[in-house]
Enzyme design. Structure first.
Site, mmCIF file in Angstrom:
data_model
loop_
_atom_site.group_PDB
_atom_site.id
_atom_site.type_symbol
_atom_site.label_atom_id
_atom_site.label_comp_id
_atom_site.label_asym_id
_atom_site.label_seq_id
_atom_site.Cartn_x
_atom_site.Cartn_y
_atom_site.Cartn_z
ATOM 1 N N CYS A 149 0.469 -1.318 -0.178
ATOM 2 C CA CYS A 149 -0.405 -0.031 0.177
ATOM 3 C C CYS A 149 0.798 1.031 0.183
ATOM 4 O O CYS A 149 0.500 1.971 -0.648
ATOM 5 C CB CYS A 149 -0.822 -0.162 1.162
ATOM 6 S SG CYS A 149 -0.161 -0.524 2.667
HETATM 7 N N1 LIG Z 1 -2.990 -4.585 5.598
HETATM 8 C C1 LIG Z 1 -2.993 -3.508 4.744
HETATM 9 O O1 LIG Z 1 -2.815 -2.852 4.446
HETATM 10 C C2 LIG Z 1 -1.533 -4.342 3.511
HETATM 11 C C3 LIG Z 1 -1.344 -5.739 3.261
HETATM 12 N N2 LIG Z 1 -0.822 -5.856 2.102
HETATM 13 C C4 LIG Z 1 -0.464 -7.978 2.369
HETATM 14 O O2 LIG Z 1 -1.415 -8.757 2.550
HETATM 15 C C5 LIG Z 1 -0.755 -9.851 3.199
HETATM 16 C C6 LIG Z 1 -1.608 -9.941 4.437
HETATM 17 O O3 LIG Z 1 -1.986 -8.324 5.045
HETATM 18 P P1 LIG Z 1 -3.131 -8.564 6.556
HETATM 19 O O4 LIG Z 1 -4.738 -8.763 6.234
HETATM 20 O O5 LIG Z 1 -2.961 -6.801 6.535
HETATM 21 O O6 LIG Z 1 -3.264 -9.281 7.390
HETATM 22 P P2 LIG Z 1 -3.697 -10.034 8.597
HETATM 23 O O7 LIG Z 1 -3.170 -10.340 9.606
HETATM 24 O O8 LIG Z 1 -4.747 -9.073 8.613
HETATM 25 O O9 LIG Z 1 -4.049 -11.497 8.238
HETATM 26 C C7 LIG Z 1 -3.120 -12.629 7.573
HETATM 27 C C8 LIG Z 1 -4.318 -13.511 7.434
HETATM 28 O O10 LIG Z 1 -3.305 -14.450 7.065
HETATM 29 C C9 LIG Z 1 -3.507 -15.688 7.983
HETATM 30 N N3 LIG Z 1 -2.652 -16.387 8.586
HETATM 31 C C10 LIG Z 1 -1.598 -15.947 9.163
HETATM 32 N N4 LIG Z 1 -0.761 -17.106 9.579
HETATM 33 C C11 LIG Z 1 -0.939 -17.925 8.333
HETATM 34 C C12 LIG Z 1 -0.124 -19.349 8.173
HETATM 35 N N5 LIG Z 1 1.120 -19.290 9.144
HETATM 36 N N6 LIG Z 1 -0.865 -19.908 7.583
HETATM 37 C C13 LIG Z 1 -1.545 -19.600 6.966
HETATM 38 N N7 LIG Z 1 -2.411 -18.350 6.478
HETATM 39 C C14 LIG Z 1 -1.857 -18.085 8.011
HETATM 40 C C15 LIG Z 1 -4.070 -14.803 8.842
HETATM 41 O O11 LIG Z 1 -5.447 -16.395 9.350
HETATM 42 P P3 LIG Z 1 -6.025 -15.985 10.954
HETATM 43 O O12 LIG Z 1 -6.412 -14.935 11.046
HETATM 44 O O13 LIG Z 1 -7.398 -16.717 10.950
HETATM 45 O O14 LIG Z 1 -4.934 -16.396 12.454
HETATM 46 C C16 LIG Z 1 -5.291 -13.937 8.094
HETATM 47 O O15 LIG Z 1 -6.913 -14.808 7.529
HETATM 48 C C17 LIG Z 1 0.502 -9.611 3.811
HETATM 49 O O16 LIG Z 1 1.210 -10.257 2.572
HETATM 50 C C18 LIG Z 1 0.643 -7.749 3.459
HETATM 51 O O17 LIG Z 1 1.508 -7.669 3.749
HETATM 52 C C19 LIG Z 1 -0.352 -5.685 1.637
HETATM 53 C C20 LIG Z 1 -0.700 -4.277 0.976
HETATM 54 C C21 LIG Z 1 -1.789 -3.693 2.070
HETATM 55 C C1 LIG Z 2 0.952 0.857 9.953
HETATM 56 C C2 LIG Z 2 1.634 -1.165 9.751
HETATM 57 O O1 LIG Z 2 2.570 -1.057 9.984
HETATM 58 N N1 LIG Z 2 1.821 -0.572 8.549
HETATM 59 C C3 LIG Z 2 2.031 -1.896 7.119
HETATM 60 C C4 LIG Z 2 2.045 -1.995 6.377
HETATM 61 C C5 LIG Z 2 2.850 -2.650 5.238
HETATM 62 C C6 LIG Z 2 2.289 -3.112 3.587
HETATM 63 O O2 LIG Z 2 2.676 -1.927 3.026
HETATM 64 O O3 LIG Z 2 1.961 -3.644 3.828
HETATM 65 P P1 LIG Z 2 3.151 -4.853 3.248
HETATM 66 O O4 LIG Z 2 3.249 -5.659 3.801
HETATM 67 O O5 LIG Z 2 2.615 -5.515 1.933
HETATM 68 O O6 LIG Z 2 4.399 -4.561 2.238
HETATM 69 C C7 LIG Z 2 3.994 -1.988 7.889
HETATM 70 O O7 LIG Z 2 4.466 -0.691 8.039
HETATM 71 O O8 LIG Z 2 4.541 -2.523 8.383
#
Ligand SMILES: NC(=O)C1=CN([C@@H]2O[C@H](COP(=O)(O)OP(=O)(O)OC[C@H]3O[C@@H](n4cnc5c(N)ncnc54)[C@H](OP(=O)(O)O)[C@@H]3O)[C@@H](O)[C@H]2O)C=CC1
Ligand SMILES: CC(=O)N[C@@H](CCC(=O)OP(=O)(O)O)C(=O)O
Length: 346
Positions: A149
């Site tokens: 992001c």
């Molecule tokens: N949040 C954001 O703004 C952004 C996130 N991303 C990327 O998206 C991905 C997900 O992020 P986000 O949604 O924030 O993370 P969350 O921590 O909110 O969610 C993680 C998800 O992965 C699952 N999980 C955790 N550990 C395992 C495992 N060992 N095996 C299988 N599933 C697992 C969790 O399951 P459970 O909850 O059931 O434990 C949950 O469904 C990351 O790689 C992040 O870098 C990219 C851009 C922006």
């Molecule tokens: C507040 C906060 O913790 N933000 C996350 C945003 C990570 C992100 O941009 O997502 P990716 O892990 O997919 O790069 C961080 O800075 O690590």
């Protein structure tokens, strides 16, 4: 065309937004939805706002092992770093995959080792469709790595200026304000940010990973360098903002010659003229994250700062929309030759 889309990591922040978008998508039908600690829980318990949505009623989270992800046409990986690469390795080549996490973003294994360490899974096409040549690469691929992001907001703002040569990427100074959902439900690197308690998040704005430590820096440098073939160098300070959603990137770039705000605005207008999801604001108006939440829209503004021989470009997005799930659906649409905006207008 109806495609079956599986979501791995569906109980998380990005996964929940993917569920909402896939359930409302005219060409996608939800397949397996996996979780980890929430396996067996109803979707409506974990994401109450999705209760009663067609396609989601009565659904519970599947276990990643033995799930039906392998029966999908398309799988979105919204998993923690490291887990996505493992899951990708288990999926047959016939299934198209969009990884929202960092595992496949970096093209240089030594940069990966320096940034994250651990096994390097190789790189997939970097799926920011608005960058030059990206749509052709996305359309020809069966695997996509969507940008962070942070990177989405910084690149959308700075790419038109760097590409035109009017701003240098060799001395870019960036501050990114990020809502707490960007840390995920479990709060990535919570110690570095001073914890993930409500009192920490709601009562303060605080920097974290200062001094070139943020994981998004190498992917931004990689993509800016590719625009001009001159090595980009970025100083980025992330700030955790007391709001659940949204990213505001404030990018200060050195000017390579005298210019005006009008000329800089023209460059942004030219690059994004036909873009469905990028909007340049009226002159003098600056982007606010509140206007983007729940959308796949990026809002931009730029100004010349002749006193400092620099310019400032700002970009606001929803970290879970254009910064994650929306971007992933946009990439999947392009990969399958669907209308790029399908499922992303509501
Ligand atoms: N949040 C954001 O703004 C952004 C996130 N991303 C990327 O998206 C991905 C997900 O992020 P986000 O949604 O924030 O993370 P969350 O921590 O909110 O969610 C993680 C998800 O992965 C699952 N999980 C955790 N550990 C395992 C495992 N060992 N095996 C299988 N599933 C697992 C969790 O399951 P459970 O909850 O059931 O434990 C949950 O469904 C990351 O790689 C992040 O870098 C990219 C851009 C922006
Ligand atoms: C507040 C906060 O913790 N933000 C996350 C945003 C990570 C992100 O941009 O997502 P990716 O892990 O997919 O790069 C961080 O800075 O690590």
């Amino acid at each position: 065309m109806e495609l079956v889309a599986g979501v791995a990591g569906a109980s998380g922040e990005a996964g929940g937004e993917l569920l909402r978008l896939v359930a409302g998508h005219p060409h996608l039908r939800l397949g397996a939805i996996t979780a980890n600690s929430q396996v067996g829980q109803p979707v409506s318990e974990v994401h109450p706002a999705l209760a009663g949505r067609p396609g989601l009623a009565d659904r519970v989270f599947d276990s990643p092992d033995g799930s039906d992800l392998g029966d999908s046409d398309l799988v979105f990986l919204a998993l923690p770093r490291g887990e996505a690469a493992v899951m990708a390795g288990k999926l047959p080549a016939s299934i198209r995959v969009v990884d929202l996490g960092p595992d496949h973003r970096l093209t240089d294994g030594s940069v990966w080792a320096r940034t994250y360490g651990g096994p390097y899974a190789g790189s997939w096409p970097y799926a920011l469709p608005e960058l030059p040549g990206a749509r052709a690469r996305i359309g020809a691929s069966s695997r996509l790595a969507t940008p962070s992001c942070y990177a989405t907001a910084v690149l959308l703002g700075s790419a038109p200026l760097v590409r035109a040569g009017i701003a240098g990427a060799d001395d870019a100074v960036v501050t990114v304000l990020a809502g707490s959902s960007s840390a995920g439900r479990t709060g990535r690197s919570t110690q570095a940010k001073g914890g993930h308690l409500g009192s920490v998040i709601s009562a303060a704005m605080r920097g974290y990973q200062v001094g070139g430590e943020h994981g998004s820096i190498p992917e931004i440098e990689q993509e800016l360098t590719a625009l001009t073939d001159r090595q980009a160098r970025l100083s980025l300070v992330p700030v955790l903002a007391p709001t659940p959603r949204g990213i505001l990137a404030i990018c200060s770039l050195p000017l390579t010659r005298e210019t005006t705000t009008e000329e800089l605005r023209k460059l942004l207008t030219q690059m994004y003229l036909d873009e469905p999801f990028v909007r340049l604001m009226r002159e003098g108006r600056w982007p606010a994250t509140s206007a983007c939440i729940g959308t796949n829209i990026a809002l931009l503004q730029v100004a010349a700062d002749p006193h400092a021989d620099r310019c400032v470009v700002m970009c606001a997005i929803d970290n879970l929309g254009k910064g994650a799930a929306g971007q992933a659906v946009q990439g999947a649409n392009l990969m399958f030759g669907l209308p790029e905006i399908a499922g992303l207008q509501a």
